[in-house]
Design a protein around this motif. Structure first.
Motif, PDB file in Angstrom:
ATOM      1  N   PHE A  49       0.853  -1.386  -0.169  1.00 16.47           N
ATOM      2  CA  PHE A  49      -0.078  -0.195   0.098  1.00 16.47           C
ATOM      3  C   PHE A  49       0.871   1.308  -0.103  1.00 16.47           C
ATOM      4  N   PHE A  50       1.739   1.258   0.859  1.00 20.63           N
ATOM      5  CA  PHE A  50       2.618   2.674   1.129  1.00 20.63           C
ATOM      6  C   PHE A  50       3.581   2.865  -0.079  1.00 20.63           C
ATOM      7  N   GLY A  51       3.858   1.598  -0.477  1.00 25.47           N
ATOM      8  CA  GLY A  51       5.001   1.351  -1.599  1.00 25.47           C
ATOM      9  C   GLY A  51       4.327   2.004  -2.666  1.00 25.47           C
ATOM     10  N   MET A  52       3.027   1.546  -3.225  1.00 26.76           N
ATOM     11  CA  MET A  52       2.514   1.995  -4.276  1.00 26.76           C
ATOM     12  C   MET A  52       2.382   3.771  -4.048  1.00 26.76           C
ATOM     13  N   LEU A  53       1.839   3.947  -3.104  1.00 29.48           N
ATOM     14  CA  LEU A  53       1.779   5.273  -2.956  1.00 29.48           C
ATOM     15  C   LEU A  53       2.634   6.108  -3.097  1.00 29.48           C
ATOM     16  N   ALA A  54       3.969   5.721  -2.473  1.00 31.25           N
ATOM     17  CA  ALA A  54       5.335   6.324  -2.847  1.00 31.25           C
ATOM     18  C   ALA A  54       5.598   6.560  -4.175  1.00 31.25           C
ATOM     19  N   LEU A  55       5.568   5.493  -4.795  1.00 26.61           N
ATOM     20  CA  LEU A  55       6.302   5.229  -6.264  1.00 26.61           C
ATOM     21  C   LEU A  55       5.354   5.909  -7.188  1.00 26.61           C
ATOM     22  N   ASN A  56       4.022   6.247  -6.924  1.00 22.73           N
ATOM     23  CA  ASN A  56       3.087   6.822  -7.794  1.00 22.73           C
ATOM     24  C   ASN A  56       3.056   8.381  -7.532  1.00 22.73           C
ATOM     25  N   GLY A  57       3.770   8.642  -6.481  1.00 20.05           N
ATOM     26  CA  GLY A  57       3.646  10.018  -6.140  1.00 20.05           C
ATOM     27  C   GLY A  57       2.313  10.525  -5.855  1.00 20.05           C
ATOM     28  N   LEU A  58       1.658   9.633  -5.038  1.00 20.41           N
ATOM     29  CA  LEU A  58       0.335  10.193  -4.579  1.00 20.41           C
ATOM     30  C   LEU A  58       0.267  10.541  -3.110  1.00 20.41           C
ATOM     31  N   PRO A  59      -0.602  11.193  -2.755  1.00 19.13           N
ATOM     32  CA  PRO A  59      -1.758  11.972  -3.490  1.00 19.13           C
ATOM     33  C   PRO A  59      -1.117  12.934  -4.491  1.00 19.13           C
ATOM     34  N   LYS A  60      -2.099  12.931  -5.684  1.00 20.90           N
ATOM     35  CA  LYS A  60      -1.798  14.103  -6.399  1.00 20.90           C
ATOM     36  C   LYS A  60      -3.038  14.387  -7.119  1.00 20.90           C
ATOM     37  N   PRO A  61      -3.518  15.439  -6.466  1.00 23.25           N
ATOM     38  CA  PRO A  61      -4.958  16.177  -6.942  1.00 23.25           C
ATOM     39  C   PRO A  61      -4.825  16.745  -8.318  1.00 23.25           C
ATOM     40  N   TYR A  62      -3.531  17.305  -8.708  1.00 19.44           N
ATOM     41  CA  TYR A  62      -3.528  17.800  -9.956  1.00 19.44           C
ATOM     42  C   TYR A  62      -2.317  17.278 -10.819  1.00 19.44           C
ATOM     43  N   HIS A  63      -2.688  17.103 -11.963  1.00 20.11           N
ATOM     44  CA  HIS A  63      -1.717  16.797 -13.132  1.00 20.11           C
ATOM     45  C   HIS A  63      -1.738  17.545 -14.276  1.00 20.11           C
ATOM     46  N   PRO A  64      -0.783  17.871 -15.194  1.00 11.75           N
ATOM     47  CA  PRO A  64      -0.790  18.615 -16.258  1.00 11.75           C
ATOM     48  C   PRO A  64      -1.836  18.097 -17.281  1.00 11.75           C
ATOM     49  N   ILE A  65      -1.787  16.640 -17.424  1.00 12.06           N
ATOM     50  CA  ILE A  65      -2.749  16.072 -18.584  1.00 12.06           C
ATOM     51  C   ILE A  65      -4.119  16.411 -18.362  1.00 12.06           C
ATOM     52  N   PHE A  66      -4.508  16.759 -17.126  1.00 12.13           N
ATOM     53  CA  PHE A  66      -5.795  17.349 -17.082  1.00 12.13           C
ATOM     54  C   PHE A  66      -6.145  18.276 -17.951  1.00 12.13           C
ATOM     55  N   ASN A  67      -5.138  19.207 -18.481  1.00 11.29           N
ATOM     56  CA  ASN A  67      -5.312  20.280 -19.442  1.00 11.29           C
ATOM     57  C   ASN A  67      -5.780  19.864 -20.754  1.00 11.29           C
ATOM     58  N   ALA A  68      -5.643  18.679 -21.030  1.00 16.05           N
ATOM     59  CA  ALA A  68      -5.685  18.181 -22.451  1.00 16.05           C
ATOM     60  C   ALA A  68      -7.008  18.359 -22.884  1.00 16.05           C
TER      61      ALA A  68
END
Length: 182
Positions: free
Chosen positions: A119-138
């Motif tokens: 659980f915590f490894g997946m969160l850390a490697l994915n850089g989560l929590p990430k409420p914003y990502h530039p791809i949302f601008n596409a």
């Protein structure tokens, strides 16, 4: 480092497709063309897409393995320490360290710490929590959770050039192409 176009940083260029076959073919073509920094966004998992865009094996499996190994060793050590050092009680003439009695707790500690590691490894490697990502601008990206498939070639790709990448994506015949601002 992202390429600069017209005074603003560019995260990448996204192409929108309307079928699984199109996104798979586009990802394979982009990989064959030499692009290495890209990602695909789909409404559901697609078998073979991770290979098509060149994802490596995940490091999460190693985090899970070592977390589980630590959990098992810690659980066994804790039981040994309690029964032989901290509070040794001779029950029915049995030895202080009777390992068969310690197997269930050792197993449970292994599973518990392996699941925490996952659980915590997946969160850390994915850089989560990430409420914003530039791809949302596409353009039309909100459809990625419904019925559209997006391939984004990132601006920090060594082969990325705004005009050449746009012409390459146009050759794939997507529904739309949009520059994604960072």
């Amino acid at each position: 480092m992202h390429k600069v176009t017209q005074g603003s940083t560019l995260f990448g260029m996204a192409a929108e497709f309307d079928s699984v076959q199109d996104i798979l073919w586009a990802a394979k073509e982009a990989r064959a063309a030499g692009f290495t920094r890209m990602d695909a966004y789909t409404p559901f998992p697609i078998h073979g897409l991770d290979d098509a865009i060149g994802f490596r094996d995940s490091r999460v499996k190693w985090i899970i393995f070592f977390s589980g190994l630590f959990g098992g060793c810690f659980g066994l050590w804790l039981q040994w320490w309690v029964s032989t050092q901290a509070y040794p009680v001779n029950v029915g003439g049995k030895p202080f360290f009777s390992w068969p009695a310690f197997v269930p707790v050792t197993f449970e500690c292994t599973i518990l710490l392996a699941s925490f590691g996952a659980f915590f490894g997946m969160l850390a490697l994915n850089g989560l929590p990430k409420p914003y990502h530039p791809i949302f601008n596409a353009k039309n990206f909100e459809l990625a959770s419904q019925n559209r498939f997006f391939l984004c070639i990132e601006g920090d790709d060594p082969k990325f050039d705004v005009s050449e990448t746009r012409s390459f994506l146009e050759s794939l015949e997507p529904l739309t192409i949009s520059e994604v601002e960072a």
